[in-house]
Design a protein around this motif. Structure first.
Motif, PDB file in Angstrom:
ATOM      1  N   GLY A 396     -57.601 -57.236 -27.361  1.00 35.23           N
ATOM      2  CA  GLY A 396     -56.713 -57.815 -26.352  1.00 35.23           C
ATOM      3  C   GLY A 396     -55.452 -58.403 -26.965  1.00 35.23           C
ATOM      4  O   GLY A 396     -54.344 -58.218 -26.447  1.00 35.23           O
ATOM      5  N   ILE A 397     -55.610 -59.113 -28.091  1.00 41.45           N
ATOM      6  CA  ILE A 397     -54.430 -59.673 -28.765  1.00 41.45           C
ATOM      7  C   ILE A 397     -53.558 -58.554 -29.316  1.00 41.45           C
ATOM      8  O   ILE A 397     -52.323 -58.627 -29.286  1.00 41.45           O
ATOM      9  CB  ILE A 397     -54.869 -60.636 -29.878  1.00 41.45           C
ATOM     10  N   PHE A 537     -40.297 -63.229 -32.886  1.00 46.36           N
ATOM     11  CA  PHE A 537     -41.064 -64.475 -32.880  1.00 46.36           C
ATOM     12  C   PHE A 537     -42.390 -64.287 -32.134  1.00 46.36           C
ATOM     13  O   PHE A 537     -43.446 -64.737 -32.583  1.00 46.36           O
ATOM     14  CB  PHE A 537     -40.241 -65.580 -32.228  1.00 46.36           C
ATOM     15  N   GLY A 538     -42.355 -63.602 -31.001  1.00 53.64           N
ATOM     16  CA  GLY A 538     -43.586 -63.345 -30.260  1.00 53.64           C
ATOM     17  C   GLY A 538     -44.546 -62.468 -31.028  1.00 53.64           C
ATOM     18  O   GLY A 538     -45.768 -62.681 -30.991  1.00 53.64           O
ATOM     19  N   LEU A 539     -44.023 -61.467 -31.740  1.00 56.58           N
ATOM     20  CA  LEU A 539     -44.879 -60.596 -32.547  1.00 56.58           C
ATOM     21  C   LEU A 539     -45.544 -61.396 -33.657  1.00 56.58           C
ATOM     22  O   LEU A 539     -46.727 -61.208 -33.954  1.00 56.58           O
ATOM     23  CB  LEU A 539     -44.051 -59.450 -33.127  1.00 56.58           C
ATOM     24  N   ALA A 545     -52.430 -64.832 -34.429  1.00 57.07           N
ATOM     25  CA  ALA A 545     -53.668 -65.015 -33.658  1.00 57.07           C
ATOM     26  C   ALA A 545     -54.690 -63.942 -34.011  1.00 57.07           C
ATOM     27  O   ALA A 545     -55.896 -64.224 -34.138  1.00 57.07           O
ATOM     28  CB  ALA A 545     -53.356 -64.977 -32.165  1.00 57.07           C
ATOM     29  N   GLU A 546     -54.223 -62.719 -34.186  1.00 58.56           N
ATOM     30  CA  GLU A 546     -55.135 -61.644 -34.607  1.00 58.56           C
ATOM     31  C   GLU A 546     -55.765 -61.965 -35.959  1.00 58.56           C
ATOM     32  O   GLU A 546     -56.970 -61.758 -36.169  1.00 58.56           O
ATOM     33  CB  GLU A 546     -54.382 -60.322 -34.698  1.00 58.56           C
ATOM     34  N   ALA A 547     -54.936 -62.438 -36.888  1.00 59.75           N
ATOM     35  CA  ALA A 547     -55.444 -62.727 -38.235  1.00 59.75           C
ATOM     36  C   ALA A 547     -56.468 -63.856 -38.199  1.00 59.75           C
ATOM     37  O   ALA A 547     -57.488 -63.800 -38.909  1.00 59.75           O
ATOM     38  CB  ALA A 547     -54.282 -63.089 -39.164  1.00 59.75           C
TER      39      ALA A 547
END
Length: 706
Positions: A396-397, A537-539, A545-547
């Protein structure tokens, strides 16, 4: 923006350590991957005369050492002789001394399962009649202490190092070739190699103590080390070290090639060679796990091991590549910032890795669980459900990251910055002639442009230096014209030439310094403009968050590798149940159907420490009996307590306590077969319940048996 890089990296590292510590410290001891399914004499039996040997049967082949099986008399003295021997595929025996007196004997075992995990346990049997014994009928596995914690940490670090090294190299090679020249990415991949190498060496040293004594002093025992090298796990660790030497060469070529200029054909040939060599090395490293752990045992090992290799490579490509992307987004220089095309290529690579993970994960889940009930009834299945949930969260992320990628602006110097630089240069050229005369004296004192903005000062100073050189030349020429020719001698000419050369050299050094300052200002401004891009910045946030989720996912995966597969656990339970059938063929496993049923409320005094223990004893006669123990919370739900022991005492005849350690069948359900009652009477049944590391209580009830 760039000032927040270090705190975020520190936060990620702290999260890594916190999750690792919580999972390794809070998890129960690693379950055995081979279970004891039978013994002769059976647990708790009373035999008429002392047996000549003791036999133990396991659910799969195990490795036994000289002291793997021991038999102790009531005083704790050893009564076994010789080394254990395997009589059939999964049965192992040890001979006993002759003329053993009556009493209760304790059998302890400590072996290594075929998938490299230590297995320990104990049980009792009696000769003639039960007696008191000074031996506790339990055995602590060596993986319960400090050595076990260190070994578990080493396993986690080895997985993490493998993922970072392989995934980081794959990201550079397949997604972002300019990244081979980025120092931060180089440090990341090299740190992965160092972590994997150090953890593998540590596992090799810890292995001997981990599977035997569990003592820290045996870590450097060369005898144990030589024994480890002769095992399958030791051979796998040594093979991993040899492959890491080849990996070091691969990394050197991958990052060293960034220093040389090559044409397109040479670059393609080099990339192709690195891809082939890197894949072979990475597959070999993954095979060092597959050939020595879960995949090498059980059903279909010939198919399971290649599937496990693909699974590990997919994990490394996804999680390690994600880590490299995170480092590139935060630490790459502005002139070599990761571009949209590289992020899109990694997105495709990650999608392929997820597909491979799903396909191989489904097969591995079926192989390790075997039934839907194992998802909820076994610890392995419960951990697997958590892992599946984390993978879904990461997907999802990742979908959010793909959306940011689609809107990501191309990196490099923005158009507005280039236009501003051109306008500045044009303005300085237009005003350079008029300002030259005034700036000549100012530059002579070294204070020109001291009060202006940094970028403008750099441009103005360079122009002023140029104008200063022109003005000085004109002034020198005018002075020479005013002097009479007769006065100008050779010495004066040489002096003036030296002064002019020194002045020109000083102007050149000052111009070079100002040019460097100007380049630094431009680079800083370029970083600010790049970081101001809301899409980038959003990426960054979504990849971070994924990490963070990946850190937790890797920790769960490490715990899974140390947990008994659900299929093995359920098969061992069925084998234990079937072995007890002859003594009580009509015994029922339903709660409350025993010939004697005892309900005993308990309260250990701690949080969540209240419940009810129900004991069914069937047929409740002299001889062998089946005991089922049910533990429920006050709301009637099954209660899975960490430890439960039962003891039987006949005070009028001074018999007991006779220890009974039931085996776990399901959540809140334990069972023991062949529980021997030597004579009829009013027996006291004591149950010791432990609900936490420090909360424990013993409750009792009397029952007429026989």
């Amino acid at each position: 923006m760039t000032q927040t890089i270090a705190p975020r990296v520190r936060i990620l590292v702290l999260l890594f350590l916190a999750v690792t510590g919580a999972l390794l410290a809070g998890a129960a001891p690693a379950s055995a991957h081979a279970a004891l399914t039978g013994s002769d004499p059976r647990q708790g039996t009373v035999v008429d005369k002392a047996p000549a040997q003791v036999s133990l049967t396991f659910s799969e082949p195990v490795a036994v050492s000289d002291d793997a099986l021991r038999v102790l008399d009531p005083k704790g003295e050893r009564v076994d002789k010789g080394d254990p021997a395997g009589t059939s595929g999964t049965t192992y025996t040890v001979q006993l001394l002759g003329g053993l007196p009556d009493g209760t004997y304790t059998v302890t075992y400590q072996v290594v399962s075929a998938d490299s995990h230590p297995v320990a346990g104990a049980f009792t049997f009696s000769v003639g009649a039960p007696s008191e014994t000074s031996v506790e009928a339990s055995a602590q596995s060596p993986d319960d202490g400090l050595i076990g914690s260190l070994y578990g940490t080493g396993r986690y670090l080895s997985y993490a190092g493998f993922a970072v090294m392989v995934g980081g190299a794959a990201f550079v090679l397949a997604c972002w070739r300019p990244g081979s020249g980025v120092r931060a990415v180089q440090r990341l991949v090299v740190s992965g190699w160092l972590t994997l190498t150090a953890s593998t060496l540590a596992l090799l040293l810890l292995r001997g103590s981990y599977t035997s004594s569990g003592k820290i002093g045996d870590v450097f025992d060369l005898t144990l080390l030589s024994e480890v090298l002769q095992t399958k796990t030791g051979a796998a660790l040594v093979s991993r070290l040899l492959l890491l030497a080849a990996a070091a060469l691969f990394i050197a070529v991958l990052f060293g090639s960034a220093q040389y200029q090559r044409n397109d054909e040479e670059k393609r040939d080099l990339s192709f060679g690195l891809a082939i060599g890197g894949t072979v090395v990475a597959a070999g490293l993954a095979a060092s796990w597959a050939m020595s752990e879960h995949a090498s045992q059980g059903i279909q090992p010939g198919l399971a091991m290649p599937v496990d290799v693909v699974h590990l490579l997919a994990v490394a490509a996804w999680l390690g590549g994600l880590t490299a992307l995170l480092v590139a987004l935060y630490r790459a220089p502005a002139d070599t910032a990761v571009d949209t095309a590289a992020v899109q290529r990694f997105s495709r690579l990650a999608f392929g890795s997820v597909v491979a993970l799903v396909v191989t994960g489904i097969y591995q889940s079926w192989r390790q669980l075997g039934s839907w009930s194992a998802f909820t009834d076994t610890r392995y299945g419960q951990l697997l459900l958590v892992k599946i949930g984390l993978v879904v969260a990461m997907v999802g992320i990742a979908y959010a990251s793909r959306r940011w990628t689609a809107r990501l602006a191309e990196p490099g110097a923005p158009v507005t910055l280039r236009e501003e630089q051109k306008e500045t240069a044009a303005a300085m050229s237009a005003t350079g002639g008029g300002a030259g005369q005034e700036s000549a004296g100012a530059t002579g004192t070294g204070k020109a442009g001291a009060g202006t903005e940094t970028a403008a000062a750099a441009s103005a100073s360079v122009s002023a230096a140029s104008a200063d050189t022109d003005t000085d030349t004109d002034t020198d020429t005018d002075t020479e014209r005013e002097k009479p020719a007769a006065v100008t001698g050779p010495a004066e000419v040489r002096s003036e030439e030296s002064e002019a050369g020194a002045k020109a050299g000083g102007d050149s050094a000052r111009a070079a310094q100002l040019a460097r300052q100007r380049a630094a200002v431009a680079t800083a401004r370029q970083k600010r403009l790049r970081d101001a891009d809301p899409n980038r910045f959003g990426l960054r946030r979504s990849v971070l968050a994924e990490a963070g989720t990946a850190v937790v996912l890797l920790a769960i995966t490490t715990v899974l590798t140390q947990t008994e597969p659900g299929r093995t656990e359920q098969e061992a339970e069925r084998a234990a149940s079937s072995s007890s059938a002859p003594s009580s063929p009509s015994a029922s496993s339903a709660q409350g159907t025993g010939a004697v049923t005892l309900n005993m409320p308990f309260d250990t005094g701690g949080k969540d420490g209240k419940g009810v223990v129900t004991i069914d004893l069937d047929p409740a006669r002299v001889g062998g009996n089946d005991m089922h123990v049910y533990v429920e919370r006050t709301d009637g739900k099954a209660f899975d307590v960490p430890e439960l022991k039962v003891a039987l005492t006949l005070s009028t005849k001074d018999i007991g306590p006779l220890p009974v350690v039931p085996d776990r069948l399901a959540t809140g359900h334990l069972s023991a077969s062949g529980v021997q009652i030597p004579m009829a009477g009013d027996w006291t049944v004591e149950v010791t319940v432990r609900t936490s590391d420090i909360d424990q209580v013993t409750v009792s009830k009397n029952a007429q048996i026989g």
